[in-house]
Design an enzyme around this catalytic site. Structure first.
Site, PDB file in Angstrom:
ATOM      1  N   GLY A  32      34.639  36.925  36.401  1.00  0.00           N
ATOM      2  CA  GLY A  32      34.081  37.390  37.664  1.00  0.00           C
ATOM      3  C   GLY A  32      32.606  37.637  37.423  1.00  0.00           C
ATOM      4  CG  ASN A  74      48.479  37.553  44.354  1.00  0.00           C
ATOM      5  OD1 ASN A  74      48.272  37.692  43.157  1.00  0.00           O
ATOM      6  ND2 ASN A  74      47.599  37.920  45.263  1.00  0.00           N
ATOM      7  CG  ASP A 128      42.276  32.290  40.762  1.00  0.00           C
ATOM      8  OD1 ASP A 128      43.359  31.695  40.954  1.00  0.00           O
ATOM      9  OD2 ASP A 128      42.136  33.522  40.904  1.00  0.00           O
ATOM     10  CB  CYS A 174      37.690  46.308  36.485  1.00  0.00           C
ATOM     11  SG  CYS A 174      39.178  45.606  37.209  1.00  0.00           S
ATOM     12  CE1 TYR A 209      42.317  38.208  44.849  1.00  0.00           C
ATOM     13  CE2 TYR A 209      41.076  36.278  44.202  1.00  0.00           C
ATOM     14  CZ  TYR A 209      42.009  37.249  43.911  1.00  0.00           C
ATOM     15  OH  TYR A 209      42.621  37.255  42.683  1.00  0.00           O
ATOM     16  CD  GLN A 223      28.098  40.224  36.029  1.00  0.00           C
ATOM     17  OE1 GLN A 223      28.314  39.727  37.132  1.00  0.00           O
ATOM     18  NE2 GLN A 223      28.304  41.498  35.782  1.00  0.00           N
ATOM     19  CB  SER A 282      49.877  36.120  39.912  1.00  0.00           C
ATOM     20  OG  SER A 282      48.875  37.065  39.598  1.00  0.00           O
ATOM     21  CD  GLN A 301      45.741  33.795  38.425  1.00  0.00           C
ATOM     22  OE1 GLN A 301      45.532  34.901  38.896  1.00  0.00           O
ATOM     23  NE2 GLN A 301      45.203  32.700  38.919  1.00  0.00           N
TER      24      GLN A 301
END
Length: 367
Positions: free
Chosen positions: A323, A158, A85, A248, A90, A329, A188, A214
């Site tokens: 992410g 978005n 995605d 986050c 971005y 990770q 979204s 989203q």
């Protein structure tokens, strides 16, 4: 909640066993002998997506190098993840460029990938943002050029655009699909009412309705995905693709002693995240995370794995976007799939007791 086994349910799962070179878990997390990966339908559409997807916000074209981005995408793809995605906004379009370059370099079959992008903020000019017919068509064309692709699988609006009539937006989304620039469209950060309006307009004028919303979803944000979207799924078949399973990074536990250097909250432009973590509510969340850490240890997993598996346990979630800024990770996060079967009803109840924020639908008033 969503039905467990109806034909149109996003809960329809399948397991893929492959002999790909990338094992689904690194030795640190206990590699199984065979690779297993869940796939789910995106809403009531026929599009099959991996229940974990790789997002590119903050990382691609920004926080990480292009080489690391390639390593992460390769790891994800080798482990059965087919959903990637991005968005025109971005890194001011650079995330799409990096993603497109990697796909071209790796030579992956386009038909094996599900690529999604989002349209709303394209440039500084007044006509380069929003959901007008002009920007949806021009913005998606520009995205496809950056991605070096003929089409995306899903194009998302978005944000809702109060300055554009809903009919214009739905007609433009139908147009880009009919022109072969996208296979499906979604929303979204739209409200249930806005999604319902788009669906009604599509049905009224014989246009194409959205298939997916989203939405942000994690242990500290539950209302929309657990109460509002299930109703939309039952009524109009709109599924949920969720983002920020670790809030986050808050749920990862890395902020329990303040803001570490090089973390997302330390980056320029993320003062809002830093303020959130250091607020009174942020401190309360950190206290709850310490209790959740004990559950994770009991299950033999990390706190991020528990948090992602907790999102996946919701059968209404078609896919959870991850992410990652390092290979370790990403592999740790993918390991959440192994934790999912361990989330018994008693464990979920225990987590709910700690969080104290389980939302209830109006239909649950008798319970």
């Amino acid at each position: 909640m969503y039905p467990e086994s109806t034909t149109g349910s996003p809960a329809r799962l399948s397991l893929r066993q492959t002999g790909s070179p990338g094992m689904i878990y690194s030795t640190r997390y206990g590699s199984p002998k065979r690779q297993l990966q869940f796939y789910r339908n995106l809403g009531k559409s026929g599009l099959r997506v991996s229940c974990l997807g790789l997002g590119t916000w903050v990382t691609f074209g920004g926080q990480i190098t292009d080489e690391m981005a390639e390593q992460l995408m390769t790891l994800a793809y080798d482990n059965g993840i087919n959903l990637f995605d991005t968005a025109e906004v971005y890194a001011a379009g650079k995330a799409e460029v990096v993603l497109g370059n990697i796909i071209k370099k790796k030579g992956w079959r386009r038909s094996s990938l599900v690529i999604t992008t989002k349209i709303f903020w394209g440039g500084k000019a007044e006509t380069e943002r929003g959901l007008s017919r002009k920007h949806i068509i021009e913005g998606l064309k520009a995205s496809l050029e950056r991605l070096q692709l003929e089409y995306v699988d899903v194009v998302f609006a978005n944000r809702p655009d109060p300055n554009t009539p809903m009919e214009e937006t739905v007609r433009a989304m139908t147009h880009v699909i009919n022109q072969g620039m996208a296979m499906y469209w979604g929303t979204s950060r739209w409200s249930s009412m806005e999604i319902m309006e788009a669906y009604s307009v599509a049905r009224q004028f014989n246009l194409i309705p959205p298939i997916c919303e989203q939405a942000e979803y994690h242990m500290f944000q539950r209302e929309k995905v657990e109460v509002q979207l299930p109703e939309l799924f039952h009524k109009i078949g709109v599924g949920a693709m969720t983002w920020s399973p670790l809030a986050c990074g808050i749920v990862s536990g890395k902020y329990d002693s303040g803001i570490p250097p090089y973390s997302r909250a330390s980056l320029k432009g993320y003062q809002w995240l830093k303020d959130k973590i250091l607020s009174e509510e942020g401190r309360r969340q950190q206290a709850k995370l310490k209790e959740l850490q004990a559950i994770a240890e009991r299950l033999g997993c990390t706190l991020p794995q528990l948090a992602i598996a907790w999102c996946l346990r919701n059968e209404g979630v078609s896919s959870v976007l991850l992410g990652a800024s390092s290979a370790d990770q990403l592999m740790e996060n993918i390991g959440a799939i192994q934790v999912l079967p361990k989330l018994s009803s008693s464990i979920i109840h225990e987590i709910d007791s700690i969080l104290g924020n389980k939302p209830y639908s109006k239909k649950d008033y008798r319970s």
